[in-house]
Structures are given as C-alpha cells and as structure tokens.
Write a protein that holds these residues in place. Structure first.
Motif, PDB file in Angstrom:
ATOM      1  N   PRO A  91      54.586  40.661  37.198  1.00  0.00           N
ATOM      2  CA  PRO A  91      53.313  41.093  37.794  1.00  0.00           C
ATOM      3  C   PRO A  91      52.836  42.417  37.197  1.00  0.00           C
ATOM      4  N   ARG A  92      51.526  42.527  37.113  1.00  0.00           N
ATOM      5  CA  ARG A  92      50.912  43.772  36.641  1.00  0.00           C
ATOM      6  C   ARG A  92      51.122  44.886  37.642  1.00  0.00           C
ATOM      7  N   GLU A  93      51.181  46.082  37.129  1.00  0.00           N
ATOM      8  CA  GLU A  93      51.219  47.262  37.987  1.00  0.00           C
ATOM      9  C   GLU A  93      49.793  47.583  38.431  1.00  0.00           C
ATOM     10  N   ARG A  94      49.666  48.165  39.609  1.00  0.00           N
ATOM     11  CA  ARG A  94      48.339  48.521  40.125  1.00  0.00           C
ATOM     12  C   ARG A  94      47.561  49.359  39.127  1.00  0.00           C
ATOM     13  N   VAL A  95      48.214  50.330  38.502  1.00  0.00           N
ATOM     14  CA  VAL A  95      47.526  51.233  37.579  1.00  0.00           C
ATOM     15  C   VAL A  95      47.052  50.535  36.305  1.00  0.00           C
ATOM     16  N   ASP A  96      47.561  49.341  36.047  1.00  0.00           N
ATOM     17  CA  ASP A  96      47.160  48.598  34.848  1.00  0.00           C
ATOM     18  C   ASP A  96      45.968  47.676  35.095  1.00  0.00           C
ATOM     19  N   VAL A  97      45.556  47.549  36.347  1.00  0.00           N
ATOM     20  CA  VAL A  97      44.417  46.695  36.676  1.00  0.00           C
ATOM     21  C   VAL A  97      43.200  47.596  36.875  1.00  0.00           C
ATOM     22  N   THR A  98      42.225  47.425  36.015  1.00  0.00           N
ATOM     23  CA  THR A  98      41.016  48.251  36.076  1.00  0.00           C
ATOM     24  C   THR A  98      39.828  47.397  36.465  1.00  0.00           C
ATOM     25  N   TRP A  99      38.797  48.074  36.948  1.00  0.00           N
ATOM     26  CA  TRP A  99      37.556  47.392  37.313  1.00  0.00           C
ATOM     27  C   TRP A  99      36.799  47.076  36.027  1.00  0.00           C
ATOM     28  N   PRO A 100      36.151  45.914  35.931  1.00  0.00           N
ATOM     29  CA  PRO A 100      35.499  45.508  34.682  1.00  0.00           C
ATOM     30  C   PRO A 100      34.346  46.392  34.211  1.00  0.00           C
ATOM     31  N   GLY A 101      33.746  47.206  35.074  1.00  0.00           N
ATOM     32  CA  GLY A 101      32.749  48.154  34.595  1.00  0.00           C
ATOM     33  C   GLY A 101      31.333  47.941  35.067  1.00  0.00           C
ATOM     34  N   ASP A 102      31.024  46.769  35.565  1.00  0.00           N
ATOM     35  CA  ASP A 102      29.714  46.557  36.190  1.00  0.00           C
ATOM     36  C   ASP A 102      29.813  45.337  37.096  1.00  0.00           C
ATOM     37  N   GLY A 103      28.764  45.157  37.883  1.00  0.00           N
ATOM     38  CA  GLY A 103      28.794  44.092  38.875  1.00  0.00           C
ATOM     39  C   GLY A 103      28.915  42.701  38.282  1.00  0.00           C
ATOM     40  N   ALA A 104      28.147  42.414  37.246  1.00  0.00           N
ATOM     41  CA  ALA A 104      28.189  41.074  36.652  1.00  0.00           C
ATOM     42  C   ALA A 104      29.576  40.769  36.094  1.00  0.00           C
ATOM     43  N   ALA A 105      30.174  41.751  35.434  1.00  0.00           N
ATOM     44  CA  ALA A 105      31.517  41.550  34.889  1.00  0.00           C
ATOM     45  C   ALA A 105      32.539  41.391  36.009  1.00  0.00           C
ATOM     46  N   ALA A 106      32.373  42.136  37.100  1.00  0.00           N
ATOM     47  CA  ALA A 106      33.291  42.015  38.238  1.00  0.00           C
ATOM     48  C   ALA A 106      33.193  40.626  38.861  1.00  0.00           C
ATOM     49  N   VAL A 107      31.978  40.128  39.020  1.00  0.00           N
ATOM     50  CA  VAL A 107      31.793  38.793  39.594  1.00  0.00           C
ATOM     51  C   VAL A 107      32.415  37.740  38.676  1.00  0.00           C
ATOM     52  N   ALA A 108      32.212  37.866  37.374  1.00  0.00           N
ATOM     53  CA  ALA A 108      32.802  36.917  36.423  1.00  0.00           C
ATOM     54  C   ALA A 108      34.331  36.963  36.500  1.00  0.00           C
ATOM     55  N   TRP A 109      34.898  38.170  36.600  1.00  0.00           N
ATOM     56  CA  TRP A 109      36.344  38.343  36.719  1.00  0.00           C
ATOM     57  C   TRP A 109      36.869  37.641  37.964  1.00  0.00           C
ATOM     58  N   LEU A 110      36.189  37.838  39.092  1.00  0.00           N
ATOM     59  CA  LEU A 110      36.625  37.211  40.338  1.00  0.00           C
ATOM     60  C   LEU A 110      36.485  35.692  40.281  1.00  0.00           C
ATOM     61  N   ARG A 111      35.436  35.206  39.651  1.00  0.00           N
ATOM     62  CA  ARG A 111      35.274  33.751  39.506  1.00  0.00           C
ATOM     63  C   ARG A 111      36.388  33.177  38.624  1.00  0.00           C
ATOM     64  N   ASP A 112      36.779  33.915  37.574  1.00  0.00           N
ATOM     65  CA  ASP A 112      37.890  33.468  36.726  1.00  0.00           C
ATOM     66  C   ASP A 112      39.203  33.448  37.513  1.00  0.00           C
ATOM     67  N   LEU A 113      39.417  34.465  38.347  1.00  0.00           N
ATOM     68  CA  LEU A 113      40.618  34.480  39.186  1.00  0.00           C
ATOM     69  C   LEU A 113      40.615  33.309  40.162  1.00  0.00           C
ATOM     70  N   ARG A 114      39.450  32.983  40.687  1.00  0.00           N
ATOM     71  CA  ARG A 114      39.348  31.826  41.576  1.00  0.00           C
ATOM     72  C   ARG A 114      39.773  30.550  40.848  1.00  0.00           C
ATOM     73  N   THR A 115      39.277  30.375  39.631  1.00  0.00           N
ATOM     74  CA  THR A 115      39.625  29.195  38.847  1.00  0.00           C
ATOM     75  C   THR A 115      41.135  29.120  38.617  1.00  0.00           C
ATOM     76  N   GLU A 116      41.728  30.256  38.273  1.00  0.00           N
ATOM     77  CA  GLU A 116      43.174  30.271  38.054  1.00  0.00           C
ATOM     78  C   GLU A 116      43.933  30.011  39.350  1.00  0.00           C
ATOM     79  N   TRP A 117      43.467  30.565  40.462  1.00  0.00           N
ATOM     80  CA  TRP A 117      44.126  30.349  41.752  1.00  0.00           C
ATOM     81  C   TRP A 117      44.044  28.885  42.173  1.00  0.00           C
ATOM     82  N   VAL A 118      42.897  28.259  41.966  1.00  0.00           N
ATOM     83  CA  VAL A 118      42.750  26.836  42.293  1.00  0.00           C
ATOM     84  C   VAL A 118      43.746  26.013  41.473  1.00  0.00           C
ATOM     85  N   SER A 119      43.951  26.407  40.217  1.00  0.00           N
ATOM     86  CA  SER A 119      44.943  25.729  39.377  1.00  0.00           C
ATOM     87  C   SER A 119      46.352  25.919  39.943  1.00  0.00           C
TER      88      SER A 119
END
Length: 173
Positions: A91-119
C-alpha cells in the motif's frame, strides 16, 4: 430470494456511488478550493508542483472543516490504499498520495478508482470475502474482507455527504 454478501455489498456501493456521481457532475472548478470557514484543511501546491493536503496526526479540537479538494484527496488516499491491499500490492503511504491539481483531474482520478474498485469487487469470491482483512484493521482476525468492503462503502458514503454539503453551502453563500 436472498442476495449473496458480495451482491449486497456491490448494491450498497453502487447506491453510494450514484449519490456521489450526482455531486461530481455538478461541481464547479471553484468549488474544490472554496474555504467554508476560518479553520479549514485544504491542499497546497508544493515547490515540486505536487498538491499535498493539510494533515495532523493529533485529534484536533476544533476539527478543521475540509475543502472539497481535501475530501477528494482523502477519498483517493484511503481508496487507493484499500485497493492496494485488496490486490495484494504494497500500500501507498499517505504522504505519497497527492491531489491531482484541479477539479476535473480529481473527478477523473476518483472515477478511475471506482472502475478499479468495481473490478476488485467483481473478482472477490465468497471465500475471499471471509478472509482476514489486512486493512484498515491490521492484525485483527475478527475483521474480514467483507468488513473492509463495507468500510469502503461507509467511508465513501460519509465523504459523499461532506462533498454534497460543501457544494450546496458554497452555492448558497
């Protein structure tokens, strides 16, 4: 007719995600860094260009109100870690996980995590759901992978509520 534990957990996740998707689709770029009060946790761009969250290991009193950017980082952090554990990765360390930098990128990141979680959910057998969970309760034989999945659903539901409430407060302020 009864639902299997996996089917019930997936139904709960899909319901929670649909509530989140409602808010994600309505977020404006300025919503993410809006600070609703004087005491807030947010994300800050460092000298290296990475966006890192405010964080304190202590239980603060009063608790800072998070921005939507901070909440979306928080979701990405714990969800990435849960996925890492479920996939058998370090698992990643908390300090290694950064915010993507803007809202659109954050939403895309969360949607990608959703896809991986569904898998991840789709690949779990009933026997695997009954295995000891390595996260978020390390070395606790009482908690199973099914507990971890239920925890992800509950944590997401809590964070969805926070994002929705912050979004609505900003709209009316």
């Amino acid at each position: 007719m009864s639902a299997s534990p996996r089917a019930l957990l997936r139904w709960q996740f899909d319901l929670t995600w649909s509530l989140f998707d409602y808010h994600l689709a309505r977020l404006e770029p300025a919503d993410f860094l809006w600070e609703p009060g004087n005491l807030c946790w947010t994300v800050h761009r460092g000298e290296d260009g990475a966006w890192r969250p405010d964080w304190d290991e202590a239980e603060l009193d009063p608790i800072p109100v998070p921005t939507i950017a901070w909440v979306t980082w928080h979701i990405g952090w714990w969800w990435s870690t849960a996925i890492d554990h479920a996939r058998g990765r370090t698992p990643r360390e908390r300090v290694d996980v950064t915010w993507p930098g803007d809202g659109a990128a954050a939403v895309a990141w969360l949607r990608d995590l959703r896809t991986e979680w569904v898998s991840v959910l789709g690949g779990l057998t009933e026997a695997e759901l009954d295995a000891v969970a390595p996260f978020p309760w390390p070395n606790d034989p009482e908690h199973r992978i099914a507990h971890m999945v239920a925890w992800v659903n509950a944590e997401l539901m809590k964070n969805v509520t926070e994002v929705g409430q912050l979004r609505m407060l900003r709209q009316v302020s």
